[in-house]
Design a protein around this motif. Structure first.
Motif, mmCIF file in Angstrom:
data_model
loop_
_atom_site.group_PDB
_atom_site.id
_atom_site.type_symbol
_atom_site.label_atom_id
_atom_site.label_comp_id
_atom_site.label_asym_id
_atom_site.label_seq_id
_atom_site.Cartn_x
_atom_site.Cartn_y
_atom_site.Cartn_z
ATOM 1 N N GLN A 48 0.804 -1.227 0.000
ATOM 2 C CA GLN A 48 0.000 0.000 0.000
ATOM 3 C C GLN A 48 0.832 1.270 0.000
ATOM 4 O O GLN A 48 0.301 2.362 -0.185
ATOM 5 N N LYS A 49 2.149 1.111 0.218
ATOM 6 C CA LYS A 49 3.000 2.308 0.169
ATOM 7 C C LYS A 49 3.268 2.689 -1.281
ATOM 8 O O LYS A 49 3.479 1.810 -2.123
ATOM 9 N N GLY A 50 3.336 3.985 -1.530
ATOM 10 C CA GLY A 50 3.683 4.440 -2.873
ATOM 11 C C GLY A 50 5.210 4.502 -3.022
ATOM 12 O O GLY A 50 5.926 4.615 -2.022
ATOM 13 N N GLY A 51 5.682 4.398 -4.230
ATOM 14 C CA GLY A 51 7.099 4.610 -4.518
ATOM 15 C C GLY A 51 8.035 3.522 -4.032
ATOM 16 O O GLY A 51 9.231 3.757 -3.866
ATOM 17 N N VAL A 52 7.524 2.305 -3.802
ATOM 18 C CA VAL A 52 8.405 1.237 -3.307
ATOM 19 C C VAL A 52 8.916 0.328 -4.435
ATOM 20 O O VAL A 52 9.717 -0.574 -4.192
ATOM 21 N N GLY A 53 8.427 0.563 -5.664
ATOM 22 C CA GLY A 53 8.901 -0.231 -6.799
ATOM 23 C C GLY A 53 7.876 -1.230 -7.323
ATOM 24 O O GLY A 53 8.244 -2.167 -8.041
ATOM 25 N N LYS A 54 6.588 -1.029 -7.019
ATOM 26 C CA LYS A 54 5.548 -1.948 -7.531
ATOM 27 C C LYS A 54 5.522 -1.940 -9.053
ATOM 28 O O LYS A 54 5.571 -2.982 -9.690
ATOM 29 N N THR A 55 5.406 -0.739 -9.630
ATOM 30 C CA THR A 55 5.254 -0.650 -11.080
ATOM 31 C C THR A 55 6.532 -1.104 -11.789
ATOM 32 O O THR A 55 6.474 -1.851 -12.775
ATOM 33 N N THR A 56 7.676 -0.680 -11.272
ATOM 34 C CA THR A 56 8.959 -1.084 -11.872
ATOM 35 C C THR A 56 9.080 -2.613 -11.830
ATOM 36 O O THR A 56 9.510 -3.240 -12.807
ATOM 37 N N THR A 221 13.837 -3.902 -2.907
ATOM 38 C CA THR A 221 14.097 -3.010 -4.045
ATOM 39 C C THR A 221 14.959 -1.812 -3.627
ATOM 40 O O THR A 221 15.057 -1.498 -2.436
ATOM 41 N N MET A 222 15.538 -1.177 -4.623
ATOM 42 C CA MET A 222 16.349 0.048 -4.437
ATOM 43 C C MET A 222 17.445 -0.161 -3.402
ATOM 44 O O MET A 222 17.738 0.717 -2.592
ATOM 45 N N PHE A 223 18.048 -1.321 -3.447
ATOM 46 C CA PHE A 223 19.133 -1.653 -2.515
ATOM 47 C C PHE A 223 20.382 -0.876 -2.916
ATOM 48 O O PHE A 223 20.792 -0.886 -4.073
ATOM 49 N N ILE A 250 16.972 -6.171 -5.798
ATOM 50 C CA ILE A 250 17.007 -5.205 -6.909
ATOM 51 C C ILE A 250 17.829 -3.989 -6.464
ATOM 52 O O ILE A 250 17.462 -3.318 -5.491
ATOM 53 N N PRO A 251 18.930 -3.706 -7.157
ATOM 54 C CA PRO A 251 19.758 -2.569 -6.738
ATOM 55 C C PRO A 251 19.128 -1.235 -7.135
ATOM 56 O O PRO A 251 18.283 -1.186 -8.035
ATOM 57 N N ARG A 252 19.520 -0.186 -6.454
ATOM 58 C CA ARG A 252 19.146 1.150 -6.922
ATOM 59 C C ARG A 252 19.933 1.379 -8.210
ATOM 60 O O ARG A 252 21.136 1.229 -8.243
ATOM 61 N N ASN A 253 19.244 1.658 -9.287
ATOM 62 C CA ASN A 253 19.893 1.765 -10.596
ATOM 63 C C ASN A 253 19.125 2.778 -11.442
ATOM 64 O O ASN A 253 17.932 2.589 -11.722
ATOM 65 N N VAL A 254 19.827 3.833 -11.845
ATOM 66 C CA VAL A 254 19.164 4.934 -12.536
ATOM 67 C C VAL A 254 18.541 4.490 -13.867
ATOM 68 O O VAL A 254 17.534 5.040 -14.315
ATOM 69 N N ARG A 255 19.078 3.446 -14.479
ATOM 70 C CA ARG A 255 18.529 2.953 -15.751
ATOM 71 C C ARG A 255 17.079 2.479 -15.566
ATOM 72 O O ARG A 255 16.265 2.615 -16.476
ATOM 73 N N LEU A 256 16.786 1.940 -14.377
ATOM 74 C CA LEU A 256 15.413 1.476 -14.108
ATOM 75 C C LEU A 256 14.438 2.644 -14.102
ATOM 76 O O LEU A 256 13.275 2.506 -14.483
ATOM 77 N N SER A 257 14.911 3.816 -13.641
ATOM 78 C CA SER A 257 13.995 4.965 -13.582
ATOM 79 C C SER A 257 13.982 5.752 -14.900
ATOM 80 O O SER A 257 13.019 6.459 -15.185
ATOM 81 N N GLU A 258 15.029 5.587 -15.719
ATOM 82 C CA GLU A 258 15.054 6.273 -17.026
ATOM 83 C C GLU A 258 14.161 5.576 -18.059
ATOM 84 O O GLU A 258 13.494 6.224 -18.867
HETATM 85 P P1 ADP Z 1 5.330 2.270 -7.013
HETATM 86 O O1 ADP Z 1 4.681 1.653 -8.186
HETATM 87 O O2 ADP Z 1 5.398 1.368 -5.819
HETATM 88 O O3 ADP Z 1 4.755 3.609 -6.674
HETATM 89 P P2 ADP Z 1 7.574 2.755 -8.793
HETATM 90 O O4 ADP Z 1 7.931 1.458 -9.399
HETATM 91 O O5 ADP Z 1 6.763 3.690 -9.618
HETATM 92 O O6 ADP Z 1 6.886 2.526 -7.380
HETATM 93 O O7 ADP Z 1 8.917 3.470 -8.323
HETATM 94 C C1 ADP Z 1 8.932 4.744 -7.741
HETATM 95 C C2 ADP Z 1 10.043 5.574 -8.359
HETATM 96 O O8 ADP Z 1 11.307 4.976 -8.079
HETATM 97 C C3 ADP Z 1 9.952 5.659 -9.864
HETATM 98 O O9 ADP Z 1 10.398 6.909 -10.290
HETATM 99 C C4 ADP Z 1 10.904 4.556 -10.348
HETATM 100 O O10 ADP Z 1 11.437 4.848 -11.621
HETATM 101 C C5 ADP Z 1 11.977 4.596 -9.286
HETATM 102 N N1 ADP Z 1 12.586 3.288 -9.038
HETATM 103 C C6 ADP Z 1 11.956 2.129 -8.798
HETATM 104 N N2 ADP Z 1 12.834 1.125 -8.568
HETATM 105 C C7 ADP Z 1 14.071 1.685 -8.685
HETATM 106 C C8 ADP Z 1 15.411 1.184 -8.548
HETATM 107 N N3 ADP Z 1 15.644 -0.095 -8.246
HETATM 108 N N4 ADP Z 1 16.442 2.053 -8.738
HETATM 109 C C9 ADP Z 1 16.201 3.354 -9.024
HETATM 110 N N5 ADP Z 1 14.983 3.900 -9.163
HETATM 111 C C10 ADP Z 1 13.919 3.072 -8.989
#
Ligand code: ADP
Ligand code: MG
Length: 308
Positions: A48-56, A221-223, A250-258
């Motif tokens: 239920q938290k936002g921004g934790v990497g669900k969509t990614t 995620t975002m380790f 899953i490491p923190r990786n800028v390519r995932l957010s680009e």
């Molecule tokens: P949620 O769906 O839980 O709200 P998102 O998947 O949208 O989360 O991720 C939130 C933000 O963090 C997005 O901008 C996404 O690109 C970024 N992000 C997600 N996972 C990573 C990661 N492993 N490394 C860097 N950025 C990430």
């Protein structure tokens, strides 16, 4: 092109293609008399938290599964529609969406959009979904809408549901429809906060609506390996969840957010980046657990749900 790399990388697509060819008629088209459809396995990606990497996680896990040879439908259940746009789906041109499917104004088949990834389709979301919460309150069988739409024989091995950041009726619909839940946890100080609420909700759904529901696994995620806090959080989560936590982190990786800004999954955008590699490894781990859970995960295999 990029998807060709993925196929080469996994080198397994061929076996699947052969399996499909063997069910084709002389014109190379699927022979519906012999093509076996079955009820797909349904996994929700929820927290239920936002921004934790669900969509990614939803987008890249779904892509990796299809690269391994599974046919996958990604259901975008978040009104923000990030899963769809992250796969290059333009919302403006859509006639129907997950909203219409939930309210039985459209079928899954007519709403599904193809993506650039072979074997991966999307059920796109729309802004109407933000009103669905209120509309569902008074709807008949309001918890079972998504189950009714998705739990039927289809030409998919997996349905992955990208949940919204709440424990609302939409998420409840996803939990009721699912076999299992993938929980992404961000490696940060408050990672475990609110988690007992999620676990309790899952238990309640299990008792009341869906006895087969289980936590498939927890994905960290975002380790950030340079940050001691990440390590400490990972240890805490492993203490709490034991071997429910996937080995893959899953490491923190800028390519995932680009990648989403190019309308591509990271696995296609740059399949060699650490984030993409991690999601490929996660998909393999998910399938390994699936084999244990179902005894079989092969495409076109026979099971109880098979229909002619
Ligand atoms: P949620 O769906 O839980 O709200 P998102 O998947 O949208 O989360 O991720 C939130 C933000 O963090 C997005 O901008 C996404 O690109 C970024 N992000 C997600 N996972 C990573 C990661 N492993 N490394 C860097 N950025 C990430
Ligand atoms: Mg999201």
């Amino acid at each position: 092109m990029a998807s060709q790399y993925i196929r080469d990388y996994f080198g397994k697509r061929e076996t699947t293609d052969k399996a499909i060819q063997s069910t084709n008629n002389n014109n190379g088209e699927p022979d519906m008399k012999t093509k076996a459809l079955r009820v797909p396995r349904i996994l929700s990606v929820a927290n239920q938290k936002g921004g934790v990497g669900k969509t990614t996680t939803s987008v890249n896990l779904a892509t990796a599964l299809s690269a391994i040879g599974q046919k996958v439908l990604l259901v975008d259940l978040d009104p923000q529609g990030n899963a769809g746009t992250g796969l290059g789906i333009k919302r403006a041109g859509l006639r129907t969406s997950t909203y219409d499917v939930i309210f039985e104004d459209a079928g899954v088949e007519e709403t599904v959009q193809k993506t650039k990834v072979p074997g991966l389709d999307v059920l796109p979301s729309s802004i109407h979904l933000s009103g669905a919460e209120i509309e569902l309150v008074s709807a008949r069988r309001r918890e079972y809408r998504l189950e009714q739409a998705l739990r039927k024989p289809m030409d998919y091995d997996y349905v992955i549901i990208d949940c919204p950041p709440s424990l609302s009726l939409l998420t409840l619909n996803a939990l009721v429809a699912s076999d299992s839940i993938v929980v992404p946890l961000q490696c940060e100080f408050y990672a475990l906060e609110g988690l007992s609420h999620l676990v309790k909700t899952i238990e309640r759904v299990q008792k009341t609506f869906n006895p087969r529901l289980d936590i498939h696994g927890v994905v960290l995620t975002m380790f950030d390996k340079r940050n001691n806090l990440s390590e400490a959080v990972a240890n805490d989560v492993r203490k709490y969840f034991g071997d429910k936590v996937y080995q893959t982190v899953i490491p923190r990786n800028v390519r995932l957010s680009e990648a989403p800004s190019y309308g591509l999954p990271a696995i296609v955008y740059d399949m060699r980046c650490p984030g993409a590699r991690a999601y490929i490894s996660l998909a393999k781990e998910v399938l390994k657990r699936e084999k244990k859970l179902t005894g079989n995960n092969q495409l076109l295999s026979s099971n109880n749900n098979q229909v002619a």
